[in-house]
Structure formats: structure tokens, C-alpha cells
Design a protein around this motif. Structure first.
Motif, PDB file in Angstrom:
ATOM      1  N   THR A   1       0.812  -1.195   0.000  1.00  0.00           N
ATOM      2  CA  THR A   1       0.000   0.000   0.000  1.00  0.00           C
ATOM      3  C   THR A   1       0.860   1.264   0.000  1.00  0.00           C
ATOM      4  N   ARG A   2       0.276   2.333  -0.519  1.00  0.00           N
ATOM      5  CA  ARG A   2       0.938   3.637  -0.427  1.00  0.00           C
ATOM      6  C   ARG A   2       0.788   4.219   0.978  1.00  0.00           C
TER       7      ARG A   2
ATOM      8  N   LYS B   1       0.898   4.332   7.738  1.00  0.00           N
ATOM      9  CA  LYS B   1      -0.398   4.345   8.420  1.00  0.00           C
ATOM     10  C   LYS B   1      -0.828   2.929   8.773  1.00  0.00           C
ATOM     11  N   LEU B   2      -0.560   1.979   7.870  1.00  0.00           N
ATOM     12  CA  LEU B   2      -0.903   0.579   8.120  1.00  0.00           C
ATOM     13  C   LEU B   2      -0.107   0.025   9.289  1.00  0.00           C
TER      14      LEU B   2
ATOM     15  N   VAL C   1      -1.989  -9.741   4.176  1.00  0.00           N
ATOM     16  CA  VAL C   1      -1.331  -8.522   4.660  1.00  0.00           C
ATOM     17  C   VAL C   1      -1.014  -8.652   6.150  1.00  0.00           C
ATOM     18  N   LEU C   2      -1.978  -9.144   6.920  1.00  0.00           N
ATOM     19  CA  LEU C   2      -1.760  -9.319   8.359  1.00  0.00           C
ATOM     20  C   LEU C   2      -0.607 -10.278   8.627  1.00  0.00           C
TER      21      LEU C   2
ATOM     22  N   LEU D   1      -5.972   1.757   3.639  1.00  0.00           N
ATOM     23  CA  LEU D   1      -5.828   1.006   2.388  1.00  0.00           C
ATOM     24  C   LEU D   1      -4.682   0.025   2.606  1.00  0.00           C
ATOM     25  N   ALA D   2      -5.034  -1.243   2.777  1.00  0.00           N
ATOM     26  CA  ALA D   2      -4.055  -2.240   3.199  1.00  0.00           C
ATOM     27  C   ALA D   2      -3.195  -2.768   2.057  1.00  0.00           C
ATOM     28  N   PHE D   3      -3.687  -2.643   0.816  1.00  0.00           N
ATOM     29  CA  PHE D   3      -2.915  -3.149  -0.315  1.00  0.00           C
ATOM     30  C   PHE D   3      -3.385  -2.483  -1.604  1.00  0.00           C
ATOM     31  N   ARG D   4      -2.531  -2.522  -2.623  1.00  0.00           N
ATOM     32  CA  ARG D   4      -2.860  -2.010  -3.950  1.00  0.00           C
ATOM     33  C   ARG D   4      -3.081  -3.169  -4.914  1.00  0.00           C
TER      34      ARG D   4
END
Length: 263
Positions: A47-48, A52-53, A78-79, A165-168
Motif C-alpha cells: 500500500t501507499r 499508516k498501516l 497482509v496481516l 488502504l491495506a494493499f494495492r
């Protein structure tokens, strides 16, 4: 039911995502008689909002959220990538069979999932804790192209929502073999499960045969496909491929929530 009687018997279908999502969709299609080819046209990147994540996951581990939500199986990836810890006191609301499978496989607990249907709207209706008047601290993790239906629903109810936003979502080139199979008609149907996938199908397969079915799942996907000029010959009930196309769409919708379709 015999193999011959199944609605998708003998149909060779391209499934455009891998992982848990691709496995579950493929299984559902095969149960209806289809032969599936998993060929991911999209994948997921960092993610961008990485800082923040990371900060949100630190707060999560410290017990700073009452609830967290996920509507995509990729959230579990992601986790795991971040070695994230969900403390026992933090409750988890998820939507979608693929999401549930991914969370359980990753060892994360699930508190709430909709029973009526695989739908974000159903979760908002069936989630009693969000309508008690108590302000909940909620972490929502989603894709950069996902419509924040769940996030917005929680905010409208007055909750303290941290959305990340966790991923793109990024495109993946299909192999030469897959392109040849599509152009020759050896693949009978190309499943389009999001607006982003529609973009990849339109750019990578400009010469889809007229006989190939292109079922689009979800309103946003249908609109994107139409704007991109993807085939829609089987949209009318009078068309001989209409029933097959509907069977494809309904099979996917039966196991995958639209919020997990990268829109």
C-alpha cells in the motif's frame, strides 16, 4: 445430478485471480460442471499508506480497537506479512467465504459474519453491536480500489473508524499460452470479477472471439466492461448463451461477496 445435466458442463472458464479467492471460485464452478483455468490477471502490492498501516497494526496489537473488519481474503495475507497480532478482546467482522477461509488458515479468529448472504449490506444489517448507541473503535482494512461501503456504514452510525488502504491492486500479464487459448476459443468463458480485471481483459485480450462468454460480476464491473467495449452479446434473454452466462455469474456470487471483487 449427472455431469451432463450440470449448467456449466464442459465449459472451460478462465478464473482471473489466484490464492484463496481463485480456489474457492474454481471449486464452485467445477461443482457446476465447468473446467477451470486459474490465470491471475491482477495481484497485490504494498500500500501507499504503509506507515499508516504499520501504525494501525501496532494499535491493533495493543488492544486499541474494539473491532476490525475485512472484506477481502488478501487482508489475511497482509496481516500475516506484517506478523500482525489480533488480541482476543478485539472482535473481527468479515464478509465472504474466501475471507473466512483465509482468516482461519492464518490462525485469526472470526467473531461475526453475515448469515443471510455474502454481502456487506447484510453484515451491516445483522451486526447488532453497531446499533446499540455505543461508539466503537473500528479498524477497517481494504483495497485501494474497493468502495468503502462498510466503512461508510460504520461512520454514518457514529463510530470511531480508522480506515486504511491495506494493499494495492496491480495488473499481471497473462502467459503466451493463455493468450493463445483465448484467441483460439479454447477458453470458452473469461470471468470478469472487478473493474480492474475488466481493464486487464480489455488490454491483454483485444481479439476475444464472438463465441466466448464474458460474464461480469457486479454493477461496477458491468459498467467498466461496457465502457471498455468488452463483449456483451449474451446479455439478452433471447441470446442462446444467456442462461450459461447467468449460471456463471450466479455461481460466483454464491461464494464471493462483491466487496472482495476489488471494486
Amino acid at each position: 445430478m449427472s455431469v451432463e445435466a450440470k449448467p456449466l458442463s464442459g465449459l472451460r472458464v478462465l478464473v482471473p485471480r489466484g490464492g484463496t479467492w481463485g480456489d474457492i471460485v474454481s471449486k464452485a464452478l467445477r461443482e457446476q460442471g465447468a473446467h477451470t483455468v486459474i490465470a491471475p490477471l491482477v495481484d497485490f502490492a504494498h500500500t501507499r499508506e504503509e506507515e499508516k498501516l504499520v501504525e494501525a497494526l501496532k494499535t491493533l496489537e495493543e488492544g486499541g480497537f474494539d473491532w476490525m473488519t475485512a472484506t477481502s481474503s488478501t487482508v489475511a495475507d497482509v496481516l500475516q506479512h506484517h506478523n500482525a497480532v489480533i488480541p482476543p478482546e478485539t472482535k473481527v467482522a468479515i464478509v465472504g467465504e474466501a475471507t473466512a477461509v483465509a482468516f482461519r488458515d492464518a490462525g485469526y479468529h472470526i467473531t461475526c459474519t453475515p448469515e443471510r448472504e455474502n454481502s456487506t449490506h447484510a453484515l451491516l444489517e445483522e451486526w447488532p453491536e453497531i446499533d446499540t448507541g455505543e461508539v466503537l473503535r473500528v479498524l477497517t482494512l481494504r483495497s485501494d480500489v474497493a468502495i468503502p461501503v462498510l466503512t461508510q456504514g460504520l461512520i454514518e452510525r457514529g463510530h470511531d473508524v480508522t480506515q486504511v488502504l491495506a494493499f494495492r491492486t496491480v495488473g499481471v500479464p497473462a502467459s503466451v499460452h493463455i493468450r493463445e487459448d483465448i484467441e483460439s476459443g479454447r477458453i470458452n468463458a473469461v470471468l470478469v470479477a472487478s473493474a480492474r480485471i475488466a481493464e486487464e481483459v480489455a488490454s491483454q485480450f483485444p481479439d476475444i472471439p464472438d463465441t466466448t462468454i464474458v460474464p461480469c460480476v457486479g454493477v461496477n464491473t458491468i459498467e467498466a466492461a461496457a465502457a471498455l467495449g468488452l463483449p456483451s452479446e449474451a446479455d439478452q434473454p433471447s441470446h442462446p448463451l444467456y442462461e450459461t452466462k447467468r449460471a456463471l455469474i450466479e455461481t460466483v456470487e454464491s461464494v464471493i461477496e462483491q466487496s472482495d471483487m476489488l471494486d
